[in-house]
Design a protein around this motif. Structure first.
Motif, PDB file in Angstrom:
ATOM      1  N   THR A   5       9.604  16.591 -16.882  1.00 39.93           N
ATOM      2  CA  THR A   5      11.019  16.314 -17.010  1.00 39.93           C
ATOM      3  C   THR A   5      11.241  15.007 -17.733  1.00 39.93           C
ATOM      4  N   THR A   6      12.375  14.824 -18.375  1.00 39.47           N
ATOM      5  CA  THR A   6      12.641  13.584 -19.093  1.00 39.47           C
ATOM      6  C   THR A   6      14.098  13.209 -19.317  1.00 39.47           C
ATOM      7  N   LEU A  90      11.680   2.477 -17.409  1.00 40.65           N
ATOM      8  CA  LEU A  90      12.780   2.990 -18.231  1.00 40.65           C
ATOM      9  C   LEU A  90      12.383   4.280 -18.931  1.00 40.65           C
ATOM     10  N   ARG A  91      11.142   4.344 -19.406  1.00 37.80           N
ATOM     11  CA  ARG A  91      10.670   5.589 -20.022  1.00 37.80           C
ATOM     12  C   ARG A  91      10.603   6.705 -18.989  1.00 37.80           C
ATOM     13  N   ALA A  95      12.463  10.320 -18.899  1.00 37.52           N
ATOM     14  CA  ALA A  95      11.716  11.555 -18.686  1.00 37.52           C
ATOM     15  C   ALA A  95      12.254  12.359 -17.512  1.00 37.52           C
ATOM     16  N   ALA A  96      12.882  11.695 -16.570  1.00 39.95           N
ATOM     17  CA  ALA A  96      13.360  12.384 -15.371  1.00 39.95           C
ATOM     18  C   ALA A  96      14.752  12.979 -15.538  1.00 39.95           C
ATOM     19  N   HIS A  97      15.518  12.496 -16.488  1.00 37.67           N
ATOM     20  CA  HIS A  97      16.926  12.893 -16.539  1.00 37.67           C
ATOM     21  C   HIS A  97      17.351  13.628 -17.811  1.00 37.67           C
ATOM     22  N   LEU A 130      10.021   5.965 -10.751  1.00 45.30           N
ATOM     23  CA  LEU A 130      11.234   5.414 -11.361  1.00 45.30           C
ATOM     24  C   LEU A 130      11.537   4.001 -10.871  1.00 45.30           C
ATOM     25  N   ALA A 131      10.645   3.432 -10.058  1.00 40.39           N
ATOM     26  CA  ALA A 131      10.942   2.131  -9.454  1.00 40.39           C
ATOM     27  C   ALA A 131      11.208   1.070 -10.512  1.00 40.39           C
ATOM     28  N   GLY A 132      10.461   1.121 -11.621  1.00 34.86           N
ATOM     29  CA  GLY A 132      10.618   0.105 -12.645  1.00 34.86           C
ATOM     30  C   GLY A 132      11.921   0.167 -13.403  1.00 34.86           C
ATOM     31  N   ALA A 133      12.687   1.250 -13.235  1.00 35.31           N
ATOM     32  CA  ALA A 133      13.996   1.333 -13.885  1.00 35.31           C
ATOM     33  C   ALA A 133      15.046   0.515 -13.138  1.00 35.31           C
TER      34      ALA A 133
END
Length: 395
Positions: A5-6, A90-91, A95-97, A130-133
């Motif tokens: 996913t992205t 952020l990447r 990728a998740a959304h 996603l923690a780094g976002a």
């Protein structure tokens, strides 16, 4: 093949009618007869594709814009840098959304790339952390009453001048041509990836992949083996068996074993090579409409991407950016004070500020993560996540 996913541009996605034109015309019988010069060299391990060079990693790019504009904003009286974030985070959020499953007709390139052996061993079928976002940090920052009041009090044109200078420094798109080309490149790459599964060589290799995985003794697959690798993880796995949360970092060993064997069977049967070749071939010719949009954009976004990463690295070394808070969804600022007069609805950044355009006029029914633009026929999607994810033509 596992389709990861992205997601899309955190900062400020420009809605360009020209960029949407190809998507609208795609269903018409326009001949696919314009040759494309690949922007990359073939590399099945890296899963490079002919149109990759048109696409910028939008999450990091927008964050870099927020960082680089800080000296200009401080000179104007606003000393409120964006929260801390990492390029990897952020990447991962992109990728998740930014996925076809969320209705995006131009998914990010990560959606078309199969699972790698390293990814399978590290996290099975789950996405990266996603923690780094630092989503919650950005939500609080974007909704800060004091910060928004300070922006409202700026002299007319000051905020736009600051973000314009930041984009000029980074080389990120100012007029939307590059983003229009990126949307076309992402859409065509996704369509090619899906169509490649029907290629005769890929279909033949799929049967061998199923036999290989069935013989691997990795245990039963909930719901049975899918028709092809893109069906893993299965719906049953997602719902009741292993993959209950694709972002969960506590991955059962059984899931890891299946993912590892899945990748091994794709490679040993020739499935992955056949799929790669079929997808690459489909991207060597495009329609005249898509060719025109691509020609108007830059095919060297990899250079900009490196400049963006350097800007983020430099800002972090200098102490810019606050430490991260807990993870949650991003939110943009939506309302009349977020808009500047005139023009079409334009880019909304990670800061929640837009950079030119008409007011956003509310939330479309059933889409809590979208805000409608006053421009007829357009809707800006994804304000609650990293960015304005994409633009869609509406009926």
């Amino acid at each position: 093949m596992h389709i990861t996913t992205t997601a899309a541009k955190t900062g400020t996605l420009v809605l360009v009618l020209a960029g949407l034109g190809g998507a609208v015309l795609h269903g018409l019988p326009e001949p696919v007869d314009h040759a494309v010069r690949p922007t990359t060299t073939k590399d099945v391990a890296a899963w490079t594709m002919p149109l990759d060079g048109y696409v910028l990693a939008w999450g990091p790019a927008s964050y870099a814009e927020n960082l680089v504009e800080q000296p200009c904003l401080r000179a104007a009286g606003i000393d409120d840098p964006p929260p801390w974030a990492t390029v990897a985070g952020l990447r991962a959020e992109d990728a998740a959304h930014e996925t076809a499953a969320r209705g995006n007709p131009a998914p990010a390139l990560a959606e078309t790339r199969p699972l790698t052996a390293d990814e399978a061993s590290a996290r099975g079928y789950r996405g990266p952390s996603l923690a780094g976002a630092n989503n919650e940090g950005f939500r609080r920052w974007g909704f800060s009453t004091e910060r928004n009041a300070a922006f409202d009090a700026l002299p007319a044109g000051t905020a736009a001048r600051c973000i314009r200078q930041a984009r000029a420094t980074l080389g990120t798109d100012a007029d939307g041509a590059d983003q229009g080309a990126a949307l076309v490149a992402q859409r065509l790459t996704y369509l090619a990836a899906v169509a490649a599964r029907s290629d005769p060589a890929v279909v033949a290799a799929t049967a061998d992949w199923r036999s290989c995985l069935a013989d691997a003794a990795v245990g039963p697959v909930a719901g049975g083996l899918p028709a092809d690798p893109s069906g893993l993880p299965t719906a049953s796995m997602r719902a009741v068996d292993w993959v209950t949360d694709l972002d969960d970092e506590d991955v059962p060993r059984a899931e890891v074993r299946l993912a590892e064997q899945d990748v091994a069977c794709q490679e040993s049967t020739g499935y992955r090579q056949a799929l790669y070749d079929a997808e690459w071939r489909r991207l060597l010719r495009v329609t005249a409409s898509d060719a025109a949009v691509l020609a108007a954009g830059s095919r060297n976004q990899a250079t900009v991407d490196r400049r963006v990463e350097e800007a983020i690295r430099r800002a972090r070394s200098e102490g810019s950016g606050r430490r991260p808070l807990t993870s949650a969804a991003h939110h943009g600022r939506v309302g009349p004070s977020a808009a500047a007069p005139g023009g079409s609805c334009r880019r909304l950044g990670r800061s929640g500020r837009e950079a030119h355009g008409r007011p956003l006029s509310g939330l479309p029914s059933g889409r809590p993560d979208a805000a409608r633009c006053d421009t007829p026929g357009l809707v800006l999607v994804g304000l609650r996540t990293t960015s304005a994810r994409a633009a869609y033509a509406r009926p």
